[in-house]
Scaffold this motif. Structure first.
Motif, short mmCIF file in Angstrom:
data_model
loop_
_atom_site.label_atom_id
_atom_site.label_comp_id
_atom_site.label_asym_id
_atom_site.label_seq_id
_atom_site.Cartn_x
_atom_site.Cartn_y
_atom_site.Cartn_z
N VAL A 121 0.82 -1.21 0.00
CA VAL A 121 0.00 0.00 0.00
C VAL A 121 0.86 1.26 0.00
CG1 VAL A 121 -1.66 1.31 1.40
CG2 VAL A 121 -1.96 -1.16 1.09
N ASN A 122 1.99 1.22 0.68
CA ASN A 122 2.75 2.44 0.93
C ASN A 122 4.00 2.65 0.09
OD1 ASN A 122 1.12 3.69 3.03
ND2 ASN A 122 1.60 1.84 4.19
N CYS A 123 4.42 1.68 -0.70
CA CYS A 123 5.62 1.96 -1.52
C CYS A 123 5.25 3.00 -2.57
CB CYS A 123 6.21 0.67 -2.10
SG CYS A 123 5.71 0.20 -3.75
N PRO A 124 6.17 3.89 -2.90
CA PRO A 124 5.86 4.98 -3.82
C PRO A 124 5.36 4.53 -5.20
CG PRO A 124 7.84 5.51 -2.61
CD PRO A 124 7.48 4.09 -2.26
N VAL A 125 5.85 3.40 -5.70
CA VAL A 125 5.36 2.93 -7.00
C VAL A 125 3.92 2.46 -6.88
CG1 VAL A 125 5.68 1.23 -8.84
CG2 VAL A 125 7.66 2.47 -7.94
N SER A 126 3.59 1.74 -5.82
CA SER A 126 2.18 1.35 -5.61
C SER A 126 1.30 2.58 -5.56
CB SER A 126 2.01 0.57 -4.30
OG SER A 126 2.56 -0.72 -4.38
N GLN A 127 1.76 3.60 -4.86
CA GLN A 127 0.96 4.82 -4.74
C GLN A 127 0.80 5.50 -6.09
OE1 GLN A 127 2.86 6.96 -1.54
NE2 GLN A 127 1.85 5.73 0.00
N ALA A 128 1.81 5.43 -6.94
CA ALA A 128 1.71 6.02 -8.28
C ALA A 128 0.76 5.24 -9.18
CB ALA A 128 3.09 6.10 -8.93
N LEU A 129 0.54 3.97 -8.84
CA LEU A 129 -0.29 3.09 -9.66
C LEU A 129 -1.65 2.82 -9.03
CD1 LEU A 129 2.53 0.54 -10.59
CD2 LEU A 129 1.59 2.34 -12.05
N THR A 130 -2.16 3.75 -8.26
CA THR A 130 -3.41 3.50 -7.53
C THR A 130 -4.61 3.24 -8.43
OG1 THR A 130 -3.80 5.88 -7.35
CG2 THR A 130 -2.73 4.78 -5.46
N GLY A 131 -4.54 3.57 -9.69
CA GLY A 131 -5.64 3.27 -10.60
C GLY A 131 -5.66 1.84 -11.07
N THR A 132 -4.71 1.05 -10.62
CA THR A 132 -4.56 -0.36 -11.04
C THR A 132 -4.79 -1.27 -9.83
OG1 THR A 132 -2.93 0.30 -12.69
CG2 THR A 132 -2.96 -2.02 -12.07
N THR A 133 -5.47 -2.38 -10.05
CA THR A 133 -5.65 -3.35 -8.99
C THR A 133 -4.32 -4.06 -8.72
OG1 THR A 133 -7.94 -3.71 -9.63
CG2 THR A 133 -6.90 -5.44 -8.28
N ILE A 134 -3.86 -4.00 -7.47
CA ILE A 134 -2.61 -4.62 -7.07
C ILE A 134 -2.93 -5.69 -6.03
CG2 ILE A 134 -0.33 -4.27 -6.04
CD1 ILE A 134 -0.57 -1.30 -6.95
N THR A 135 -2.54 -6.91 -6.31
CA THR A 135 -2.75 -8.02 -5.38
C THR A 135 -1.40 -8.52 -4.88
OG1 THR A 135 -2.84 -9.58 -7.24
CG2 THR A 135 -4.94 -8.70 -6.42
N LEU A 136 -1.43 -9.33 -3.84
CA LEU A 136 -0.19 -9.74 -3.18
C LEU A 136 -0.28 -11.15 -2.65
CD1 LEU A 136 2.56 -8.93 -1.72
CD2 LEU A 136 1.12 -8.22 0.20
N SER A 137 0.79 -11.89 -2.81
CA SER A 137 1.00 -13.18 -2.14
C SER A 137 2.32 -13.06 -1.39
CB SER A 137 1.10 -14.33 -3.14
OG SER A 137 -0.08 -14.47 -3.88
N ALA A 138 2.31 -13.36 -0.09
CA ALA A 138 3.52 -13.23 0.73
C ALA A 138 3.71 -14.50 1.53
CB ALA A 138 3.39 -12.03 1.66
N SER A 139 4.95 -14.98 1.56
CA SER A 139 5.24 -16.18 2.34
C SER A 139 6.69 -16.13 2.84
CB SER A 139 5.03 -17.43 1.50
OG SER A 139 5.90 -17.44 0.39
N LEU A 140 6.90 -16.81 3.93
CA LEU A 140 8.23 -16.98 4.49
C LEU A 140 8.82 -18.27 3.93
CD1 LEU A 140 7.56 -15.98 8.19
CD2 LEU A 140 8.87 -14.67 6.50
N VAL A 141 10.14 -18.29 3.79
CA VAL A 141 10.81 -19.51 3.34
C VAL A 141 11.69 -20.03 4.44
CG1 VAL A 141 10.72 -19.08 0.89
CG2 VAL A 141 12.62 -18.17 2.20
#
Length: 141
Positions: A121-141
């Protein structure tokens, strides 16, 4: 202190048969060829605006997540982030999916997912792309 980075593209010909070259003026990294077929079909050794967005987004997100984790007292050993930018000819960019795998000593999966969501949500590129749906998958290895 604010910074400004520059790149430029020289395009020759029409959209469908033309070609271009992207020059990275600030960094001096190698010029990259672009074309409509490399954007709308197979890459064939050329880049596209979507690949450039993916590179920007994956690196920005990784920096934001690394910073957030360090500020929380759990600095990462390693983060590997992939950004998949989907382009539909005639429609445009239809979505971005970030996939991050982290090595973060002392952190559980739920806290990592929360930190990754905050970075998304807070990285500057995400903020610049707010008109685009951004999804996320996060996992630990």
């Amino acid at each position: 202190m604010a910074t400004t980075r520059q790149a430029h593209t020289v395009w020759e010909g029409n959209l469908l048969q033309g070609t271009g070259t992207v020059t990275f003026d600030s960094s001096g990294i190698a010029d990259q060829a672009v074309s409509w077929p490399s954007r709308a079909e197979a890459a064939n050794g050329k880049t596209s605006p979507e690949e450039l967005i993916a590179a920007a987004h994956s690196s920005c997100f990784s920096m934001a997540l690394s910073n957030g984790l360090a500020k929380a007292g759990t600095p990462p050993t390693r983060l590997t982030t992939q950004a998949d930018v989907t382009f539909q000819p005639g429609t445009g960019i239809t979505g971005i999916h970030l996939t991050v795998q982290g090595e973060v000593p002392g952190m559980d999966a739920a806290d990592f997912e929360k930190a990754a969501e905050d970075a998304k949500v807070n990285c500057p590129v995400s903020q610049a792309l707010t008109g685009t749906t951004i999804t996320l998958s996060a996992s630990l290895v």
